[in-house]
Motif scaffolding. Structure first.
Motif, PDB file in Angstrom:
ATOM      1  N   UNK A  60       0.831  -1.204   0.000  1.00 11.77           N
ATOM      2  CA  UNK A  60       0.000   0.000   0.000  1.00 11.77           C
ATOM      3  C   UNK A  60       0.868   1.258   0.000  1.00 11.77           C
ATOM      4  N   UNK A  61       1.933   1.238   0.789  1.00  8.05           N
ATOM      5  CA  UNK A  61       2.842   2.389   0.833  1.00  8.05           C
ATOM      6  C   UNK A  61       3.481   2.623  -0.530  1.00  8.05           C
ATOM      7  N   UNK A  62       3.920   1.556  -1.189  1.00  3.01           N
ATOM      8  CA  UNK A  62       4.509   1.701  -2.521  1.00  3.01           C
ATOM      9  C   UNK A  62       3.517   2.233  -3.533  1.00  3.01           C
ATOM     10  N   UNK A  63       2.266   1.781  -3.441  1.00  2.00           N
ATOM     11  CA  UNK A  63       1.242   2.218  -4.385  1.00  2.00           C
ATOM     12  C   UNK A  63       0.964   3.713  -4.259  1.00  2.00           C
ATOM     13  N   UNK A  64       0.852   4.213  -3.033  1.00  2.00           N
ATOM     14  CA  UNK A  64       0.549   5.646  -2.874  1.00  2.00           C
ATOM     15  C   UNK A  64       1.746   6.510  -3.250  1.00  2.00           C
ATOM     16  N   UNK A 190      -3.667   8.812  15.100  1.00  2.00           N
ATOM     17  CA  UNK A 190      -3.455   8.181  13.794  1.00  2.00           C
ATOM     18  C   UNK A 190      -4.743   8.062  13.002  1.00  2.00           C
ATOM     19  N   UNK A 191      -5.850   7.838  13.686  1.00  2.00           N
ATOM     20  CA  UNK A 191      -7.127   7.636  12.992  1.00  2.00           C
ATOM     21  C   UNK A 191      -7.568   8.859  12.193  1.00  2.00           C
ATOM     22  N   UNK A 192      -6.962  10.007  12.445  1.00  2.00           N
ATOM     23  CA  UNK A 192      -7.322  11.224  11.720  1.00  2.00           C
ATOM     24  C   UNK A 192      -6.315  11.565  10.618  1.00  2.00           C
ATOM     25  N   UNK A 193      -5.328  10.719  10.402  1.00  2.00           N
ATOM     26  CA  UNK A 193      -4.283  11.008   9.414  1.00  2.00           C
ATOM     27  C   UNK A 193      -4.624  10.378   8.061  1.00  2.00           C
ATOM     28  N   UNK A 194      -4.034  10.893   6.961  1.00  2.00           N
ATOM     29  CA  UNK A 194      -4.481  10.498   5.613  1.00  2.00           C
ATOM     30  C   UNK A 194      -4.298   9.022   5.251  1.00  2.00           C
ATOM     31  N   UNK A 195      -3.214   8.395   5.692  1.00  2.00           N
ATOM     32  CA  UNK A 195      -2.955   7.022   5.275  1.00  2.00           C
ATOM     33  C   UNK A 195      -3.686   5.979   6.120  1.00  2.00           C
ATOM     34  N   UNK A 196      -4.201   6.386   7.254  1.00  2.00           N
ATOM     35  CA  UNK A 196      -4.765   5.405   8.188  1.00  2.00           C
ATOM     36  C   UNK A 196      -5.940   4.637   7.579  1.00  2.00           C
ATOM     37  N   UNK A 197      -6.895   5.361   7.029  1.00  2.00           N
ATOM     38  CA  UNK A 197      -8.078   4.698   6.489  1.00  2.00           C
ATOM     39  C   UNK A 197      -7.765   3.831   5.298  1.00  2.00           C
ATOM     40  N   UNK A 198      -6.912   4.343   4.403  1.00  2.00           N
ATOM     41  CA  UNK A 198      -6.554   3.599   3.197  1.00  2.00           C
ATOM     42  C   UNK A 198      -5.865   2.277   3.528  1.00  2.00           C
ATOM     43  N   UNK A 199      -4.841   2.332   4.375  1.00  2.00           N
ATOM     44  CA  UNK A 199      -4.113   1.111   4.711  1.00  2.00           C
ATOM     45  C   UNK A 199      -4.987   0.184   5.558  1.00  2.00           C
ATOM     46  N   UNK A 200      -5.816   0.774   6.433  1.00  2.00           N
ATOM     47  CA  UNK A 200      -6.743  -0.052   7.213  1.00  2.00           C
ATOM     48  C   UNK A 200      -7.712  -0.811   6.322  1.00  2.00           C
TER      49      UNK A 200
END
Length: 248
Positions: A60-64, A190-200
């Motif tokens: 997921x990190x590589x994709x974004x 963390x729940x309010x940061x941009x990557x949290x929902x996507x990776x979750x």
């Protein structure tokens, strides 16, 4: 869409070896270090094991990273005169956007496929549904960060700024529970940061939202995080595009 232009763009991107390394190879390397070699890699994690949990995170990190870079450079190209050059051709704006979206998704698929292949070869295990849906969510969800790249490109009109935007994803990853499992107050932040929902969401087919024995994320929270950040990035990108037009 113009197939010739799309292929030329893909060739241009793949000639950038340093960019290719950070986009595709680095996330796979992170998986090998943090996922395939740790003692707990075979421990159960939802519908699979810890190795698969780390594999999904790194993919997921590589994709974004890929989609942020493509989106940002597309914006800079348009504002530095490439848009006017394309205006002399029969290529419509909708075709240009469609090609850039296709290119972004194609490039984002590379780190996902590479990391998942390494995971399969080094002990990552999970249900068939977890493998399929996690890969799909990694790819589709990464489109949000194409908008983030577009935002930065339109706001600063600089390739250096786009590089900084890709670099900022490292900070988002640490704050978003991607690299290091968080708990307590840091997890709440963390729940309010941009990557949290996507990776979750990408992990959801594996973990079903379970973070520990006592802590879990409901599906609606992860979806809401993605929708809110997509709205924020999209709205700001529109604002900066309009501001740029007013200056011209």
């Amino acid at each position: 869409m113009n197939a010739t232009y799309t292929l030329l763009e893909l060739r241009r991107i793949t000639r950038d070896w340093s960019g290719t390394f950070f986009t595709a190879v680095l996330p796979a390397f992170f998986y090998l270090i943090f996922g395939s070699t740790v003692d707990a890699k075979s421990a159960t994690a939802g519908n699979g094991n810890v190795a698969m949990y780390v594999m999904i995170s790194m993919a997921a990190y590589g994709a974004v990273t890929a989609t942020t870079s493509i989106g940002g450079h597309a914006a800079v190209e348009r504002q530095q005169g490439w848009g006017r050059q394309l205006g002399l051709t029969p290529l419509a704006d909708s075709s240009y956007i469609g090609m850039k979206a296709l290119i972004a998704m194609t490039v984002a698929a590379v780190p996902i496929l590479l990391t998942f292949a390494l995971g399969a070869a080094t002990g990552a295990h999970g249900s068939a549904a977890a493998w399929a849906f996690s890969a799909l969510l990694c790819l589709v969800g990464s489109a949000v960060f194409a908008v983030y790249g577009l935002l930065v490109g339109t706001a600063f009109r600089s390739e250096a700024a786009v590089g900084a935007a890709s670099g900022s994803l490292v900070i988002f990853a640490f704050l978003g529970n991607v690299f290091v499992p968080l708990s307590g107050t840091m997890l709440e932040i963390a729940r309010f940061t941009p990557l949290y929902g996507y990776v979750g969401l990408a992990r959801y087919p594996l973990t079903e939202g379970q973070l520990s024995a006592t802590v879990s994320d409901p599906l609606w929270l992860l979806v809401a995080n993605v929708v809110v950040w997509l709205t924020v990035f999209g709205t700001l990108a529109v604002v900066f595009v309009r501001r740029g037009r007013e200056r011209q």
